[in-house]
Design a protein around this motif. Structure first.
Motif, PDB file in Angstrom:
ATOM      1  N   GLU A  56      -1.291  10.947   7.254  1.00 27.86           N
ATOM      2  CA  GLU A  56      -2.038  11.585   8.341  1.00 27.86           C
ATOM      3  C   GLU A  56      -3.444  11.982   7.875  1.00 27.86           C
ATOM      4  O   GLU A  56      -4.423  11.783   8.600  1.00 27.86           O
ATOM      5  CB  GLU A  56      -1.296  12.820   8.842  1.00 27.86           C
ATOM      6  N   ALA A  57      -3.534  12.521   6.670  1.00 26.81           N
ATOM      7  CA  ALA A  57      -4.841  12.915   6.132  1.00 26.81           C
ATOM      8  C   ALA A  57      -5.760  11.700   5.977  1.00 26.81           C
ATOM      9  O   ALA A  57      -6.949  11.767   6.295  1.00 26.81           O
ATOM     10  CB  ALA A  57      -4.671  13.624   4.789  1.00 26.81           C
ATOM     11  N   LEU A  58      -5.207  10.576   5.504  1.00 20.51           N
ATOM     12  CA  LEU A  58      -6.001   9.345   5.406  1.00 20.51           C
ATOM     13  C   LEU A  58      -6.514   8.904   6.773  1.00 20.51           C
ATOM     14  O   LEU A  58      -7.686   8.548   6.929  1.00 20.51           O
ATOM     15  CB  LEU A  58      -5.150   8.214   4.811  1.00 20.51           C
TER      16      LEU A  58
ATOM     17  N   TYR B   6       0.851  -1.193   0.000  1.00 21.63           N
ATOM     18  CA  TYR B   6       0.000   0.000   0.000  1.00 21.63           C
ATOM     19  C   TYR B   6       0.886   1.241   0.000  1.00 21.63           C
ATOM     20  O   TYR B   6       1.587   1.518   0.983  1.00 21.63           O
ATOM     21  CB  TYR B   6      -0.908   0.017   1.234  1.00 21.63           C
ATOM     22  N   THR B   7       0.855   1.975  -1.104  1.00 24.90           N
ATOM     23  CA  THR B   7       1.698   3.166  -1.223  1.00 24.90           C
ATOM     24  C   THR B   7       0.913   4.367  -1.746  1.00 24.90           C
ATOM     25  O   THR B   7       1.453   5.219  -2.444  1.00 24.90           O
ATOM     26  CB  THR B   7       2.906   2.884  -2.146  1.00 24.90           C
ATOM     27  N   PHE B   8      -0.364   4.459  -1.373  1.00 22.92           N
ATOM     28  CA  PHE B   8      -1.191   5.591  -1.793  1.00 22.92           C
ATOM     29  C   PHE B   8      -0.566   6.893  -1.307  1.00 22.92           C
ATOM     30  O   PHE B   8      -0.147   7.014  -0.151  1.00 22.92           O
ATOM     31  CB  PHE B   8      -2.609   5.456  -1.222  1.00 22.92           C
ATOM     32  N   HIS B   9      -0.507   7.876  -2.202  1.00 19.68           N
ATOM     33  CA  HIS B   9       0.002   9.197  -1.842  1.00 19.68           C
ATOM     34  C   HIS B   9      -0.805  10.238  -2.600  1.00 19.68           C
ATOM     35  O   HIS B   9      -0.850  10.226  -3.820  1.00 19.68           O
ATOM     36  CB  HIS B   9       1.488   9.326  -2.195  1.00 19.68           C
ATOM     37  N   ASP B  10      -1.456  11.117  -1.850  1.00 20.72           N
ATOM     38  CA  ASP B  10      -2.194  12.227  -2.448  1.00 20.72           C
ATOM     39  C   ASP B  10      -1.308  13.458  -2.355  1.00 20.72           C
ATOM     40  O   ASP B  10      -1.143  14.034  -1.282  1.00 20.72           O
ATOM     41  CB  ASP B  10      -3.509  12.446  -1.697  1.00 20.72           C
ATOM     42  N   PRO B  11      -0.705  13.876  -3.473  1.00 20.03           N
ATOM     43  CA  PRO B  11       0.243  14.986  -3.447  1.00 20.03           C
ATOM     44  C   PRO B  11      -0.351  16.307  -2.955  1.00 20.03           C
ATOM     45  O   PRO B  11       0.379  17.192  -2.539  1.00 20.03           O
ATOM     46  CB  PRO B  11       0.707  15.125  -4.900  1.00 20.03           C
ATOM     47  N   CYS B  12      -1.670  16.437  -2.972  1.00 24.09           N
ATOM     48  CA  CYS B  12      -2.258  17.697  -2.502  1.00 24.09           C
ATOM     49  C   CYS B  12      -2.013  17.901  -1.005  1.00 24.09           C
ATOM     50  O   CYS B  12      -2.143  19.020  -0.507  1.00 24.09           O
ATOM     51  CB  CYS B  12      -3.743  17.775  -2.841  1.00 24.09           C
TER      52      CYS B  12
ATOM     53  N   PHE C 167     -17.921   4.704   6.806  1.00 23.96           N
ATOM     54  CA  PHE C 167     -16.607   4.122   7.058  1.00 23.96           C
ATOM     55  C   PHE C 167     -16.298   3.029   6.041  1.00 23.96           C
ATOM     56  O   PHE C 167     -15.173   2.922   5.561  1.00 23.96           O
ATOM     57  CB  PHE C 167     -16.512   3.587   8.485  1.00 23.96           C
ATOM     58  N   THR C 168     -17.291   2.235   5.684  1.00 26.88           N
ATOM     59  CA  THR C 168     -17.094   1.200   4.658  1.00 26.88           C
ATOM     60  C   THR C 168     -16.724   1.844   3.328  1.00 26.88           C
ATOM     61  O   THR C 168     -15.832   1.354   2.625  1.00 26.88           O
ATOM     62  CB  THR C 168     -18.353   0.326   4.515  1.00 26.88           C
ATOM     63  N   ARG C 169     -17.380   2.951   2.980  1.00 27.52           N
ATOM     64  CA  ARG C 169     -17.032   3.664   1.728  1.00 27.52           C
ATOM     65  C   ARG C 169     -15.589   4.172   1.786  1.00 27.52           C
ATOM     66  O   ARG C 169     -14.856   4.092   0.805  1.00 27.52           O
ATOM     67  CB  ARG C 169     -17.995   4.823   1.480  1.00 27.52           C
ATOM     68  N   TYR C 170     -15.183   4.703   2.932  1.00 21.27           N
ATOM     69  CA  TYR C 170     -13.800   5.160   3.119  1.00 21.27           C
ATOM     70  C   TYR C 170     -12.827   4.007   2.889  1.00 21.27           C
ATOM     71  O   TYR C 170     -11.829   4.156   2.163  1.00 21.27           O
ATOM     72  CB  TYR C 170     -13.643   5.751   4.524  1.00 21.27           C
ATOM     73  N   LEU C 171     -13.098   2.853   3.511  1.00 20.73           N
ATOM     74  CA  LEU C 171     -12.220   1.704   3.346  1.00 20.73           C
ATOM     75  C   LEU C 171     -12.144   1.255   1.896  1.00 20.73           C
ATOM     76  O   LEU C 171     -11.060   0.944   1.387  1.00 20.73           O
ATOM     77  CB  LEU C 171     -12.685   0.538   4.230  1.00 20.73           C
ATOM     78  N   THR C 172     -13.281   1.224   1.226  1.00 20.74           N
ATOM     79  CA  THR C 172     -13.330   0.799  -0.172  1.00 20.74           C
ATOM     80  C   THR C 172     -12.582   1.781  -1.064  1.00 20.74           C
ATOM     81  O   THR C 172     -11.823   1.385  -1.955  1.00 20.74           O
ATOM     82  CB  THR C 172     -14.795   0.666  -0.642  1.00 20.74           C
ATOM     83  N   ARG C 173     -12.762   3.047  -0.797  1.00 28.88           N
ATOM     84  CA  ARG C 173     -12.116   4.087  -1.623  1.00 28.88           C
ATOM     85  C   ARG C 173     -10.602   4.029  -1.550  1.00 28.88           C
ATOM     86  O   ARG C 173      -9.907   4.228  -2.548  1.00 28.88           O
ATOM     87  CB  ARG C 173     -12.598   5.460  -1.176  1.00 28.88           C
ATOM     88  N   PHE C 174     -10.062   3.747  -0.355  1.00 30.49           N
ATOM     89  CA  PHE C 174      -8.610   3.795  -0.185  1.00 30.49           C
ATOM     90  C   PHE C 174      -7.981   2.414  -0.041  1.00 30.49           C
ATOM     91  O   PHE C 174      -6.882   2.280   0.480  1.00 30.49           O
ATOM     92  CB  PHE C 174      -8.258   4.684   1.012  1.00 30.49           C
ATOM     93  N   GLU C 175      -8.661   1.380  -0.530  1.00 28.14           N
ATOM     94  CA  GLU C 175      -8.117   0.018  -0.505  1.00 28.14           C
ATOM     95  C   GLU C 175      -6.813  -0.062  -1.240  1.00 28.14           C
ATOM     96  O   GLU C 175      -6.610   0.485  -2.269  1.00 28.14           O
ATOM     97  CB  GLU C 175      -9.101  -0.961  -1.139  1.00 28.14           C
TER      98      GLU C 175
END
Length: 84
Positions: free
Chosen positions: A58-60, A43-49, A76-84
């Motif tokens: 921290e934002a996640l 898992y290496t998600f990075h939102d440059p904004c 919360f389920t939508r949050y988990l699904t969005r950032f899987e």
């Protein structure tokens, strides 16, 4: 200790624990590692904004906490699904 749950399991645990959570005589300590970030976790998600990687993480985490505090399990389920 509970790991990732399906929405139906979340509901089952919620129903099971509700009477204890409603009783002011009980005290609960809840802890979580929201974001296991890095190649070893795949898992290496990075939102440059949000700037640097640690700020994005921290934002996640804060988004996840906001969803939990809202009391909306579907959110919360939508949050988990969005950032899987």
């Amino acid at each position: 200790l509970v790991g990732a749950l399906t929405p139906s399991s979340e509901a089952e645990y919620g129903a099971l624990l509700a009477p204890y959570l409603a009783d002011d005589a009980n005290f609960f300590v809840v802890s979580s590692d929201f974001c296991h970030w890095g190649r070893r976790f795949n898992y290496t998600f990075h939102d440059p904004c949000h700037g640097a990687i640690h700020r994005s993480i921290e934002a996640l985490d804060r988004q996840g906490m906001d969803e939990i505090e809202s009391g909306d399990p579907r959110g919360f389920t939508r949050y988990l699904t969005r950032f899987e």
